[in-house]
Design a protein around this motif. Structure first.
Motif, PDB file in Angstrom:
ATOM      1  N   VAL A 180       5.752 -25.382 -43.692  1.00 40.25           N
ATOM      2  CA  VAL A 180       5.729 -26.968 -42.889  1.00 40.25           C
ATOM      3  C   VAL A 180       6.955 -27.286 -42.080  1.00 40.25           C
ATOM      4  N   MET A 181       7.808 -27.710 -43.253  1.00 42.66           N
ATOM      5  CA  MET A 181       9.240 -28.090 -42.944  1.00 42.66           C
ATOM      6  C   MET A 181       9.821 -27.246 -42.176  1.00 42.66           C
ATOM      7  N   TYR A 182       9.808 -26.226 -42.992  1.00 48.11           N
ATOM      8  CA  TYR A 182      10.716 -24.999 -42.216  1.00 48.11           C
ATOM      9  C   TYR A 182      10.588 -24.281 -40.577  1.00 48.11           C
ATOM     10  N   SER A 183       8.885 -25.053 -40.150  1.00 53.32           N
ATOM     11  CA  SER A 183       8.702 -24.962 -38.828  1.00 53.32           C
ATOM     12  C   SER A 183       9.032 -25.665 -37.840  1.00 53.32           C
ATOM     13  N   ILE A 184       8.786 -27.093 -38.365  1.00 51.04           N
ATOM     14  CA  ILE A 184       9.102 -28.240 -37.879  1.00 51.04           C
ATOM     15  C   ILE A 184      10.599 -27.910 -37.509  1.00 51.04           C
ATOM     16  N   THR A 185      11.896 -27.563 -38.192  1.00 50.45           N
ATOM     17  CA  THR A 185      13.327 -27.925 -38.432  1.00 50.45           C
ATOM     18  C   THR A 185      13.694 -27.015 -37.418  1.00 50.45           C
ATOM     19  N   LYS A 186      12.579 -25.332 -37.363  1.00 50.30           N
ATOM     20  CA  LYS A 186      13.231 -24.491 -36.835  1.00 50.30           C
ATOM     21  C   LYS A 186      13.075 -24.289 -35.296  1.00 50.30           C
ATOM     22  N   ALA A 187      12.010 -25.644 -34.935  1.00 56.05           N
ATOM     23  CA  ALA A 187      11.164 -25.782 -33.646  1.00 56.05           C
ATOM     24  C   ALA A 187      12.151 -27.708 -33.100  1.00 56.05           C
ATOM     25  N   GLN A 188      12.902 -28.273 -33.671  1.00 54.30           N
ATOM     26  CA  GLN A 188      13.206 -28.850 -33.100  1.00 54.30           C
ATOM     27  C   GLN A 188      15.102 -29.262 -33.465  1.00 54.30           C
ATOM     28  N   GLY A 189      14.898 -28.712 -34.913  1.00 54.83           N
ATOM     29  CA  GLY A 189      16.256 -28.647 -35.081  1.00 54.83           C
ATOM     30  C   GLY A 189      16.412 -29.164 -36.404  1.00 54.83           C
ATOM     31  N   VAL A 190      17.302 -29.592 -36.792  1.00 59.14           N
ATOM     32  CA  VAL A 190      17.906 -29.208 -37.957  1.00 59.14           C
ATOM     33  C   VAL A 190      18.249 -31.184 -38.254  1.00 59.14           C
ATOM     34  N   LYS A 191      18.096 -32.357 -37.505  1.00 57.00           N
ATOM     35  CA  LYS A 191      18.289 -33.538 -37.183  1.00 57.00           C
ATOM     36  C   LYS A 191      16.849 -33.916 -37.131  1.00 57.00           C
TER      37      LYS A 191
END
Length: 399
Positions: A140-151
């Motif tokens: 899930v952390m990877y999916s959030i980073t992929k959708a919203q960016g690294v920050k």
């Protein structure tokens, strides 16, 4: 006028005329006889300043003319150290600084995404997945980073540093007057609540124009004084958070300190041979490993209490967080869904009973898998730093 100085006076001390070593060098002369120059193999000048000794004719001051290694080596057989080889003390300091820096950097910077997602899981009572293992959490952390960016998972890191600074400053002041420095968590509580909001707030609804580095300080003062932006009527006053905050700080310090002492005692007992004092690995790494183990046990034991504290601190702040189930919205450009935090707890005891009744015992451990991933990363980097330092020390000794 006749001189009153004895004929055998040499300027350094009085030696009698009958002295076989020095008396024979002076002929008897009368008061009116002309003085004849007498050259001897010694001098009576003041001591040479650089060498701190009298010099014979033909000798040179070793401090300026000769290399220290030549003089010392010829006198005692000792060879001067190679200037290109760093001394053992410098190696110890470099090793301690390097391993300590890796531990500090990992704990406060690299682990921040895990802290952000763990807090989101703790306050998201809507989520169906509790993320008790690190495998579901990492996905899930990877999916959030992929959708919203690294920050998206690095938000609020500046506010956490501000909270650390306020805590250390208050601890230094309180420890001068009272024997209870760990109660600084109560002093930093308003700023901790503001930092909690910044770390769990979704980037989708965050206003970049109004966000700044000192927002944590402004929001903390506003929370303390009860002024500022209007909040929900469900916002709990700070006095309702004093008990869980103080209890969490004191118990965490007690558990972490006890585990550190036990780990260090076991290390000293299991050590078969005495370590060399110049070995930086034996001087620094056991303490870092004991600190890592103490923090791990303390966070695991007090994880339910931290969950309750975070839910009470976030209630009534109208905070919107990311959906921790990893559900993707179709009409929102592929971004993860956001959910509001709308809890209605009356206090500490009511929050305990509500979580136990509605979510079960596992509800207190939402996001526990993220904690496991956080300490696994920290431990892996410590082990890597220890291995790297061992290789560097072996290369230094071989050269």
């Amino acid at each position: 006028m006749a001189s009153r100085r004895p004929d055998s006076f040499d300027g350094l001390g009085y030696r009698g005329r009958d002295d076989p070593l020095y008396g024979a060098g002076y002929p008897v002369r009368s008061a009116g006889a002309p003085a004849e120059p007498q050259l001897h193999h010694w001098v009576t000048t003041p001591p040479d300043i650089p060498g701190s000794r009298n010099l014979h004719p033909g000798e040179r001051t070793p401090l300026f003319d000769d290399a220290p290694g030549e003089i010392a080596g010829s006198a005692s057989g000792w060879e001067a150290p190679n200037p290109g080889m760093p001394p053992a003390e410098q190696l110890n300091r470099f090793a301690g600084f390097s391993v300590g820096f890796v531990s500090l950097f990992t704990e406060n910077v690299l682990s921040h995404p895990c802290i952000v997602f763990r807090r989101q899981c703790q306050v998201n009572y809507h989520a169906r997945c509790y993320h008790l293992t690190p495998f579901t959490a990492v996905a899930v952390m990877y999916s959030i980073t992929k959708a919203q960016g690294v920050k998206a998972l690095w938000k609020g890191m500046g506010s956490t540093f501000i909270v650390h600074g306020v805590t250390l400053g208050a601890e230094g002041i309180i420890s001068e007057f009272t024997p209870l420095p760990r109660l600084t968590a109560v002093v930093a509580l308003p700023f901790y609540c503001a930092s909690l909001i910044e770390t769990v707030q979704s980037e989708i609804v965050r206003d970049e124009s109004s966000s700044g580095l000192l927002d944590c300080v402004r929001e903390g003062v506003a929370r303390l004084l009860g002024v500022g932006a209007p909040h929900s009527r469900r916002l709990l006053p700070l006095r309702c958070l004093l008990l869980p905050a103080a209890l969490h700080a004191i118990l965490r310090y007690a558990v972490a300190t006890s585990i550190q002492r036990v780990v260090l005692w076991l290390h000293q007992r299991s050590k078969k041979q005495r370590a060399e004092p110049s070995n930086p690995l034996d001087a620094y790494f056991p303490e870092l490993a004991a600190s890592w183990a103490g923090s791990l046990v303390a966070d695991v034991v007090l994880f339910p209490l931290e969950t309750v504290l975070h839910r009470l601190a976030l209630q009534g702040t109208r905070t919107i967080i990311d959906a921790t189930d990893g559900v993707v919205a179709v009409g929102n450009g592929g971004s993860p869904l956001v959910v509001p935090v709308n809890t209605q707890y009356d206090g500490f005891s009511d929050c305990l009973h509500a979580i136990s009744r509605k979510e079960g015992g596992a509800g207190f451990y939402r996001g526990f898998g993220v904690l496991v991933a956080q300490y696994a990363l920290h431990g892996a980097l410590l082990a890597a730093a220890r291995t790297l330092m061992r290789v560097l020390l072996l290369d230094a000794k071989a050269s």
